[in-house]
Scaffold this active site. Sequence first.
Site, mmCIF file in Angstrom:
data_model
loop_
_atom_site.group_PDB
_atom_site.id
_atom_site.type_symbol
_atom_site.label_atom_id
_atom_site.label_comp_id
_atom_site.label_asym_id
_atom_site.label_seq_id
_atom_site.Cartn_x
_atom_site.Cartn_y
_atom_site.Cartn_z
ATOM 1 N N GLU A 322 51.458 41.286 48.015
ATOM 2 C CA GLU A 322 51.425 42.694 47.656
ATOM 3 C C GLU A 322 52.124 43.543 48.716
ATOM 4 O O GLU A 322 52.725 44.569 48.406
ATOM 5 C CB GLU A 322 49.985 43.165 47.468
ATOM 6 C CG GLU A 322 49.888 44.534 46.812
ATOM 7 C CD GLU A 322 48.495 44.874 46.352
ATOM 8 O OE1 GLU A 322 48.218 44.761 45.153
ATOM 9 O OE2 GLU A 322 47.664 45.239 47.210
ATOM 10 N N HIS A 351 45.796 14.543 48.268
ATOM 11 C CA HIS A 351 45.594 13.909 46.962
ATOM 12 C C HIS A 351 45.975 14.840 45.819
ATOM 13 O O HIS A 351 45.648 14.574 44.663
ATOM 14 C CB HIS A 351 44.124 13.489 46.827
ATOM 15 C CG HIS A 351 43.685 12.530 47.888
ATOM 16 N ND1 HIS A 351 43.792 11.152 47.752
ATOM 17 C CD2 HIS A 351 43.170 12.739 49.130
ATOM 18 C CE1 HIS A 351 43.343 10.572 48.864
ATOM 19 N NE2 HIS A 351 42.972 11.514 49.706
ATOM 20 N N LYS A 455 48.970 48.764 35.765
ATOM 21 C CA LYS A 455 47.826 49.528 35.272
ATOM 22 C C LYS A 455 48.242 50.439 34.121
ATOM 23 O O LYS A 455 47.518 50.581 33.129
ATOM 24 C CB LYS A 455 47.226 50.353 36.407
ATOM 25 C CG LYS A 455 46.531 49.524 37.481
ATOM 26 C CD LYS A 455 45.986 50.421 38.585
ATOM 27 C CE LYS A 455 45.301 49.609 39.674
ATOM 28 N NZ LYS A 455 44.801 50.465 40.774
#
Length: 529
Positions: A322, A351, A455
């Site tokens: 950000e 793994h 938004k």
Amino acid sequence: MTERELWERYQRYLSVVPSLGFSLDVSRMGFAADFLERMRPRLEEAFSRMEALEKGAIANPDENRRVGHYWLRAPELAPEPALSQDITSTVADIHAFAREVHEGKNKPPKAPRFTHLLLVGIGGSALGPQLVADALTSKADAMQVSFFDNTDPDGMDRVLGQLGARLAETLTVVISKSGGTKETRNGMLEAERAYKEQGLAFNKHAVAITGAGSELDQHARKQGWLRTFPMWDWVGGRTSVMSAVGLLPARLQGLDIDAMLAGAREMDVATRQRDAVKNPAALLALMWFHAGDGRGLKDMVILPYKDRLLLMSRYLQQLVMESLGKEKNLDGQVVNQGIAVYGNKGSTDQHAYVQQLREGVPNFFATFIEVLKDRDGESMEVESGTTSGDYLLGFLLGTRRALYEKGRESLTLTVPDVSARTVGALIALYERAVGLYASLVHINAYHQPGVEAGKKAATSVLAIQQKLTARLREARADARTAEQLAADIGQPDEVETVYKVLEHLAANPGRGVKRSGGPGPAEVRFQTK
């Protein structure tokens, strides 16, 4: 490079903060011998910008906003005495409130005391507190901590299901600077409903951390919540963990917030030095620049070899991405900057995806985090002379060597333990590194217009939903396709959005929408039930 040459390179470039038991090893980064000298002018400018920032320079001119998260652990550095007093008094208030809660002087109406904490927040208002809570939790915790960190109804139901009847002894802290963040607002309303269903008065369980005069501040005061704590406009969400946002939940959990602040303060002192090798934040920023050629061409893989630091990669995803993910530089030129961050924990990574790191696309640099202390107390031997912790170190060093052999670059941070002091220092280290790197690539690390764009787009989708439900009520039994409905509401170019909204409404009980027809999207019809 031979092992001997690596050892000499390790000693030459090792950055150490003795008071914190911290070191940064960059010996396995392939920068040229003259790289640090070539970068000196840029770094000097970055230091000067950082110094101005700490003295109160405006960081976001369009908002007339300063950036002062460094003052949170050194209040005397704040540019005005009133700010210093606000910081100091807030920390004192946090201690006092937590003490009252732990001693049962501030208690819920239907239980002897608060034993659980529910934190409602999103982004920086949750990621920092989550990192701290998970890294420092122990059997000595005064309160158990849960999170609403999304607007996912099922996620909230899971948390509430785990709390069950213990909701009666749960304190809820709602965190939102503006009070207008919809995800947090939704979590607050869902929590309020849950308390009500158990016959509990939400206001007797609720605390707000928010900006003075915000929607949340006004709501909390009107409803008679237990307490409000401040969020200042000069502290961004992703750098707010040393404010009430992180300190209040940590102190309620029973953690040593003074040690966390002290660790951050010590790292700040170390990372103000203008000698790159003696300044681990500067050295980190320079290595990021080297690895990605100043354009973010390689991903940052975070590999903490400690379970308690599993959430470090998630925390750094927000802090780094950000802060550095910007379309334009300080001159308004399109540069599309950023560094992608992901990670797992060692030796789980061995793994999971080390196979690709070693032999796949070389589009990354790794950051190993080594913790010297294995556990409290002695460890058993799983083999003669060998403990589980010895294996963990072996896998770290082995993985690092395996990557180096294939020309994959890596950094190694070494810390003595996972304590409040160390966690504070790590947070401060990366906050400073992000700021310095932003200066090196000439962008603003403290602005995030892309977040606001998302938004606004979400708001437009919800507006379409309102129009659709109104149109379906008008149409009654008339089953219509998404394309027809999009035209009906004057949004013919938003057919896909209309279809997705209708699919969602039809899949959930109580929304009053029925789906029929198919199989393709064009043939599906929707109507009110």
